[in-house]
Design a protein around this motif. Structure first.
Motif, PDB file in Angstrom:
ATOM      1  N   ALA A 138       0.811  -1.214   0.000  1.00  0.00           N
ATOM      2  CA  ALA A 138       0.000   0.000   0.000  1.00  0.00           C
ATOM      3  C   ALA A 138       0.845   1.265   0.000  1.00  0.00           C
ATOM      4  N   TYR A 139       2.161   1.146   0.201  1.00  0.00           N
ATOM      5  CA  TYR A 139       3.033   2.315   0.182  1.00  0.00           C
ATOM      6  C   TYR A 139       3.197   2.901  -1.216  1.00  0.00           C
ATOM      7  N   ASP A 140       3.062   2.089  -2.245  1.00  0.00           N
ATOM      8  CA  ASP A 140       3.376   2.519  -3.601  1.00  0.00           C
ATOM      9  C   ASP A 140       2.094   2.760  -4.388  1.00  0.00           C
ATOM     10  N   PRO A 141       1.866   3.993  -4.824  1.00  0.00           N
ATOM     11  CA  PRO A 141       0.629   4.310  -5.555  1.00  0.00           C
ATOM     12  C   PRO A 141       0.404   3.463  -6.804  1.00  0.00           C
ATOM     13  N   VAL A 142       1.448   2.909  -7.401  1.00  0.00           N
ATOM     14  CA  VAL A 142       1.262   2.078  -8.587  1.00  0.00           C
ATOM     15  C   VAL A 142       0.443   0.830  -8.249  1.00  0.00           C
ATOM     16  N   LEU A 194      -3.228   4.011   1.929  1.00  0.00           N
ATOM     17  CA  LEU A 194      -4.126   4.007   0.780  1.00  0.00           C
ATOM     18  C   LEU A 194      -5.064   5.204   0.724  1.00  0.00           C
ATOM     19  N   CYS A 195      -5.403   5.790   1.853  1.00  0.00           N
ATOM     20  CA  CYS A 195      -6.443   6.821   1.878  1.00  0.00           C
ATOM     21  C   CYS A 195      -6.012   8.133   1.232  1.00  0.00           C
ATOM     22  N   ILE A 196      -4.756   8.255   0.892  1.00  0.00           N
ATOM     23  CA  ILE A 196      -4.277   9.457   0.204  1.00  0.00           C
ATOM     24  C   ILE A 196      -4.913   9.547  -1.183  1.00  0.00           C
ATOM     25  N   ASP A 197      -5.178   8.398  -1.771  1.00  0.00           N
ATOM     26  CA  ASP A 197      -5.795   8.339  -3.091  1.00  0.00           C
ATOM     27  C   ASP A 197      -7.293   8.605  -2.967  1.00  0.00           C
ATOM     28  N   PRO A 198      -7.840   9.532  -3.741  1.00  0.00           N
ATOM     29  CA  PRO A 198      -9.271   9.846  -3.623  1.00  0.00           C
ATOM     30  C   PRO A 198     -10.197   8.650  -3.863  1.00  0.00           C
ATOM     31  N   LEU A 199      -9.847   7.765  -4.785  1.00  0.00           N
ATOM     32  CA  LEU A 199     -10.695   6.584  -5.025  1.00  0.00           C
ATOM     33  C   LEU A 199     -10.688   5.653  -3.820  1.00  0.00           C
ATOM     34  N   ASN A 200      -9.534   5.490  -3.204  1.00  0.00           N
ATOM     35  CA  ASN A 200      -9.451   4.650  -2.010  1.00  0.00           C
ATOM     36  C   ASN A 200     -10.191   5.296  -0.844  1.00  0.00           C
ATOM     37  N   ALA A 201     -10.027   6.605  -0.691  1.00  0.00           N
ATOM     38  CA  ALA A 201     -10.718   7.314   0.390  1.00  0.00           C
ATOM     39  C   ALA A 201     -12.225   7.148   0.236  1.00  0.00           C
ATOM     40  N   ASP A 202     -12.709   7.320  -0.978  1.00  0.00           N
ATOM     41  CA  ASP A 202     -14.135   7.158  -1.234  1.00  0.00           C
ATOM     42  C   ASP A 202     -14.586   5.732  -0.924  1.00  0.00           C
ATOM     43  N   ILE A 256     -13.245   3.612   1.209  1.00  0.00           N
ATOM     44  CA  ILE A 256     -13.235   3.447   2.672  1.00  0.00           C
ATOM     45  C   ILE A 256     -14.509   4.038   3.267  1.00  0.00           C
ATOM     46  N   LEU A 257     -14.871   5.228   2.823  1.00  0.00           N
ATOM     47  CA  LEU A 257     -16.055   5.892   3.362  1.00  0.00           C
ATOM     48  C   LEU A 257     -17.351   5.188   2.941  1.00  0.00           C
ATOM     49  N   ARG A 258     -17.433   4.765   1.689  1.00  0.00           N
ATOM     50  CA  ARG A 258     -18.633   4.081   1.196  1.00  0.00           C
ATOM     51  C   ARG A 258     -18.835   2.715   1.846  1.00  0.00           C
ATOM     52  N   ASN A 259     -17.754   2.130   2.342  1.00  0.00           N
ATOM     53  CA  ASN A 259     -17.830   0.801   2.941  1.00  0.00           C
ATOM     54  C   ASN A 259     -17.729   0.855   4.467  1.00  0.00           C
ATOM     55  N   SER A 260     -18.269   1.924   5.024  1.00  0.00           N
ATOM     56  CA  SER A 260     -18.429   2.085   6.476  1.00  0.00           C
ATOM     57  C   SER A 260     -17.127   1.976   7.250  1.00  0.00           C
ATOM     58  N   GLY A 261     -16.070   2.583   6.728  1.00  0.00           N
ATOM     59  CA  GLY A 261     -14.783   2.544   7.409  1.00  0.00           C
ATOM     60  C   GLY A 261     -14.593   3.625   8.456  1.00  0.00           C
ATOM     61  N   LEU A 262     -15.385   4.672   8.409  1.00  0.00           N
ATOM     62  CA  LEU A 262     -15.164   5.799   9.309  1.00  0.00           C
ATOM     63  C   LEU A 262     -15.447   5.454  10.772  1.00  0.00           C
ATOM     64  N   LYS A 263     -16.561   4.820  11.039  1.00  0.00           N
ATOM     65  CA  LYS A 263     -16.941   4.513  12.430  1.00  0.00           C
ATOM     66  C   LYS A 263     -15.906   3.623  13.129  1.00  0.00           C
ATOM     67  N   THR A 266      -4.361   6.088  12.610  1.00  0.00           N
ATOM     68  CA  THR A 266      -5.775   6.443  12.572  1.00  0.00           C
ATOM     69  C   THR A 266      -5.957   7.951  12.462  1.00  0.00           C
ATOM     70  N   ILE A 267      -5.224   8.726  13.242  1.00  0.00           N
ATOM     71  CA  ILE A 267      -5.337  10.192  13.160  1.00  0.00           C
ATOM     72  C   ILE A 267      -4.942  10.673  11.767  1.00  0.00           C
ATOM     73  N   THR A 268      -3.841  10.138  11.262  1.00  0.00           N
ATOM     74  CA  THR A 268      -3.394  10.522   9.919  1.00  0.00           C
ATOM     75  C   THR A 268      -4.465  10.204   8.885  1.00  0.00           C
ATOM     76  N   THR A 269      -5.071   9.033   8.999  1.00  0.00           N
ATOM     77  CA  THR A 269      -6.140   8.641   8.086  1.00  0.00           C
ATOM     78  C   THR A 269      -7.321   9.596   8.191  1.00  0.00           C
ATOM     79  N   LEU A 270      -7.710   9.940   9.400  1.00  0.00           N
ATOM     80  CA  LEU A 270      -8.841  10.852   9.587  1.00  0.00           C
ATOM     81  C   LEU A 270      -8.557  12.223   8.982  1.00  0.00           C
ATOM     82  N   ILE A 271      -7.326  12.671   9.084  1.00  0.00           N
ATOM     83  CA  ILE A 271      -6.952  13.950   8.470  1.00  0.00           C
ATOM     84  C   ILE A 271      -7.149  13.868   6.961  1.00  0.00           C
ATOM     85  N   TYR A 272      -6.687  12.772   6.350  1.00  0.00           N
ATOM     86  CA  TYR A 272      -6.838  12.611   4.904  1.00  0.00           C
ATOM     87  C   TYR A 272      -8.285  12.410   4.482  1.00  0.00           C
TER      88      TYR A 272
END
Length: 176
Positions: free
Chosen positions: A50-54, A91-99, A101-108, A125-131
């Motif tokens: 997950a470190y490499d955007p490719v 992974l959450c840095i990528d907008p598609l991944n962030a979306d 995560i959010l669409r699949n109930s990852g926030l709670k 977790t804090i870093t993820t929430l910021i992103y």
């Protein structure tokens, strides 16, 4: 080191397994393994990819994000949680991944991990929430309970936690 698809193709032996197939094999190994140590090792390997955007497209396509989300929703073992939150954080840095995560109930479940007694997990977790914070999610992320946790973490002996909590409070909550 970040890669691109042509570099990966050059480094893959002629009869070698391509990146997507390798990730798929790791997913299968994680899902079919009954040994805790094997699950930890595979999850750590998946988090490293997950470190490499490719790898983002492959990770989405073979279900790695689903595994990370399953772990944060259902596991209590801190080692598994650590690898899953590290993977999600990367992974959450990528907008598609962030979306995703959010669409699949990852926030709670991420918000619940703020209370865990593990610096690495809370840092990820804090870093993820910021992103993940945006106009649609801000009201769900900046609830009073989370703000209080961040104010407490701002006083942490861990410099990483204190700094991230400060950034969260200032940049996401507007609290100085």
């Amino acid at each position: 080191m970040f890669s691109n698809k042509s570099q990966l193709k050059r480094r893959t032996p002629e009869n070698g397994i391509d990146r997507e197939n390798f990730l798929s094999l790791l997913v299968d190994e994680y899902l079919n393994s009954t040994l805790y140590d094997a699950k930890c090792q595979v999850l750590a390997n998946l988090a490293n990819f997950a470190y490499d955007p490719v790898n983002y497209v492959y990770i989405r396509d073979v279900g790695v994000l689903d595994i990370f989300l399953y772990v944060i929703k259902n596991e209590t073992n801190t080692q598994l949680l650590h690898f899953a939150t590290a993977g999600i954080c990367n992974l959450c840095i990528d907008p598609l991944n962030a979306d995703y995560i959010l669409r699949n109930s990852g926030l709670k479940p991420l918000l619940a991990l703020l209370r865990i007694n593990n610096t690495d997990i809370v840092t990820d977790t804090i870093t993820t929430l910021i992103y993940l914070s945006n106009q649609q999610t801000k009201s769900k992320i900046t609830i009073p309970e989370v703000v209080q946790i961040m104010q407490d973490l701002k006083m942490s002996e861990s410099g990483n936690l204190a700094n991230l909590a400060t950034i969260f409070l200032q940049d996401i909550c507007g609290i100085y």
